[in-house]
Design a protein around this motif. Structure first.
Motif, PDB file in Angstrom:
ATOM      1  N   TYR A 104      -8.107  -0.754  -4.707  1.00 32.71           N
ATOM      2  CA  TYR A 104      -8.162  -1.799  -3.684  1.00 32.71           C
ATOM      3  C   TYR A 104      -9.594  -2.179  -3.350  1.00 32.71           C
ATOM      4  O   TYR A 104      -9.827  -3.112  -2.597  1.00 32.71           O
ATOM      5  CB  TYR A 104      -7.439  -1.349  -2.414  1.00 32.71           C
TER       6      TYR A 104
ATOM      7  N   THR B 209      -6.802   3.790  -3.666  1.00 31.73           N
ATOM      8  CA  THR B 209      -7.835   3.357  -2.724  1.00 31.73           C
ATOM      9  C   THR B 209      -8.985   2.695  -3.480  1.00 31.73           C
ATOM     10  O   THR B 209      -9.476   1.626  -3.096  1.00 31.73           O
ATOM     11  CB  THR B 209      -8.356   4.561  -1.916  1.00 31.73           C
TER      12      THR B 209
ATOM     13  N   GLN C 104      -5.943   3.914   1.900  1.00 30.17           N
ATOM     14  CA  GLN C 104      -5.462   2.791   1.090  1.00 30.17           C
ATOM     15  C   GLN C 104      -5.275   1.552   1.947  1.00 30.17           C
ATOM     16  O   GLN C 104      -5.559   0.437   1.518  1.00 30.17           O
ATOM     17  CB  GLN C 104      -4.111   3.129   0.451  1.00 30.17           C
TER      18      GLN C 104
ATOM     19  N   GLY D 280       0.809  -1.206   0.000  1.00 26.40           N
ATOM     20  CA  GLY D 280       0.000   0.000   0.000  1.00 26.40           C
ATOM     21  C   GLY D 280       0.844   1.258   0.000  1.00 26.40           C
ATOM     22  O   GLY D 280       0.304   2.362  -0.016  1.00 26.40           O
TER      23      GLY D 280
ATOM     24  N   LYS E 162      -3.414   8.723  -4.518  1.00 20.73           N
ATOM     25  CA  LYS E 162      -3.888   8.028  -3.327  1.00 20.73           C
ATOM     26  C   LYS E 162      -5.362   7.652  -3.474  1.00 20.73           C
ATOM     27  O   LYS E 162      -5.782   6.575  -3.056  1.00 20.73           O
ATOM     28  CB  LYS E 162      -3.681   8.905  -2.080  1.00 20.73           C
TER      29      LYS E 162
END
Lengths: 335, 335
Positions: free
Chosen positions: B120, B117, B88, B54, B113
């Protein structure tokens, strides 16, 4: 510390070079990325020569060659010509060995490379790459001052030194199906290909060039030495005019294939390595990764090696590089 | 997998967290640089949490907290608010654990970022940090949907998880004289300080903040909780308004000193890490290194630890950052 080297380097010479550079060159890490493995369906092993001393693999060959000079040659000093990373390596190896060194660099080399070379203590002579030939200038100065020339690739000790990167990679990765190696003058490529033949005989070694400087690819395909004149590419470490008289036959004998990468694909790959692996890799250093990620090679399910050759980035150019990518849109594949 | 955690985390809780996150969070490398040791006269050990899953240390705390939820809590899901790296981490930990997650992010968080996120698999709700408070929005959504809030720092399991970075560092470096830790809400700082007290009792743990967001430094000096309102700094991971009700007393008890770094010094340090160590570190992630390299601490001859907290850089801003450095001239020291 044997000096019994044939002009044409062999695997034994690379093994000898590995002993010679031990304790001076770093044994750089081999890293993997879950993201990249998922994206490629392959197991990709990155040999991080961007983390090498001097920021590139070049210290391997430079130190291997310079540490074998006679006391008299050491006292008189060395000269080299290089777009940057080999220059830094000669300057650094000279500092380690206490050898005076003169570096002939193109005036348009990245400032970060010129400054680092000067910091390592080399005397820098700049030339205009559009008007002058570095070999001619270099050989004249060397003759006048009695300096030994340490060329950037066409030298058996240099080639053998560069091949040690592949020995270390195979020691960590085991046998590979593919090994992607950036190619400028072919020193690293031929050294790694000789090592691969001995350590992983089934491995296809692929040399990777910038598309604008595709002389080695054309030489490989035609089996006649082709040249390119001061190519325009962000891969400043691969702007060499041609393979050398030593490296060309080695490339023909040991290398399986060649690939070219256009600049947008190369920059996109470089930024991908920065963003996802958090590793600073310079444009030239990302050539092998670009071929693995964007090439047409059937790497799905394969065990793949990639040499990340260097990390000496001129960060003042990042804005320009990103703008060029945005204006270009999606990069194209080429191999 | 014990859940016997006091509200106030102890070293035993950090040891327990280390067992909990093993195999999920990476054990990141600890690296050194001859250049930096020569420049500082110290032995500096960098804990590379920029190479963490991450891209930041945050997975340690997020996974430690989320993996301890009950089956019912897991089924209903979690919510968090974060400028990016904790978001994240919650998204990633949720994917590993199969837990639905909602992320409340400021609309001005770096795009890299936010995109990561979303990749994921987290549901992202954006808010305007100049007009709204993330805690209020987050707690309202959590209440409506029955979600468990996983806050970015003021949570005992999160603090204990972050402290595992220091355990790993000391295992590699041995005892240290100084440990420099970036400070936003103080979760990493207090976790690392608790670990340092147990593993290297003489170590001075220094929290490092951006100068524009110096609330924790003022809180530390006045011993009363101070706040800052949406500070303007490139250190987007340290724009938190204040220490938390859990972290503030821990910082007072375990931390030796605080330091602030102005943005030009921070950016200069970040680029230095990129250029010399070839490591991509984000601005916030370079706070500890900036204090070690530019602070007024007497580190000559000392054994020093630095946590490089993250590497999630928005590369579209590099040109702007370099221009701001050029217009600013030489950075000033502050500590």
């Amino acid at each position: 510390m044997s000096s019994t080297l044939s002009i044409r380097p062999t695997f034994a010479d690379i093994q000898d070079a590995a002993r010679q550079i031990a304790g001076v060159a770093h044994r750089t890490p081999v890293v993997t990325s879950q993201t990249i493995n998922a994206r490629t369906g392959a197991q990709v092993h990155f040999k991080c020569e961007n983390l090498q001393r001097g920021g590139a693999f070049k210290i391997r060959g430079a130190y291997n060659a310079m540490s074998r000079l006679s006391p008299d040659e050491r006292r008189r000093g060395v000269l080299t010509f290089s777009s940057g990373n080999h220059a830094q390596a000669v300057a650094l190896a000279g500092r380690v060995l206490g050898i005076p060194r003169v570096i002939v660099m193109p005036a348009d080399a990245p400032a970060v490379k010129r400054i680092a070379t000067e910091e390592y203590g080399g005397e820098v002579i700049l030339y205009d790459p559009a008007r002058e030939k570095r070999e001619a200038i270099g050989r004249q100065v060397a003759l006048e001052r009695g300096l030994t020339v340490i060329p950037p690739y066409d030298h058996a000790h240099v080639i053998a030194g560069q091949g040690t990167a592949a020995i270390e990679l195979f020691e960590e990765s085991g046998p590979l199906d593919f090994l992607f190696v950036p190619c400028g003058g072919g020193g690293l490529l031929s050294g790694c290909a000789i090592a691969a033949r001995a350590l992983s005989p089934g491995c296809r070694v692929v040399g990777v060039e910038p598309a604008a400087g595709d002389d080695a690819t054309r030489s490989f395909r035609t089996k006649e030495l082709q040249t390119v004149d001061n190519p325009r590419t962000v891969a400043d470490g691969a702007r060499t005019p041609s393979l050398g008289s030593l490296t060309f036959p080695l490339v023909l004998e040991y290398v399986s294939d060649m690939a070219t990468i256009d600049d947008p694909t190369l920059l996109q790959t470089m930024f991908f390595l920065w963003e996802r692996m958090k590793l600073v890799v310079e444009p030239t250093g990302a050539l092998g990764a670009a071929a693995a990620l964007h090439g047409v090679f059937p790497i799905t399910g394969a065990r793949v090696g990639v040499i990340l050759t260097g990390g000496n980035v001129d960060f003042s150019r990042v804005g320009e590089w990103r703008s060029s990518l945005e204006s270009h849109g999606s990069p194209t594949k080429s191999a």
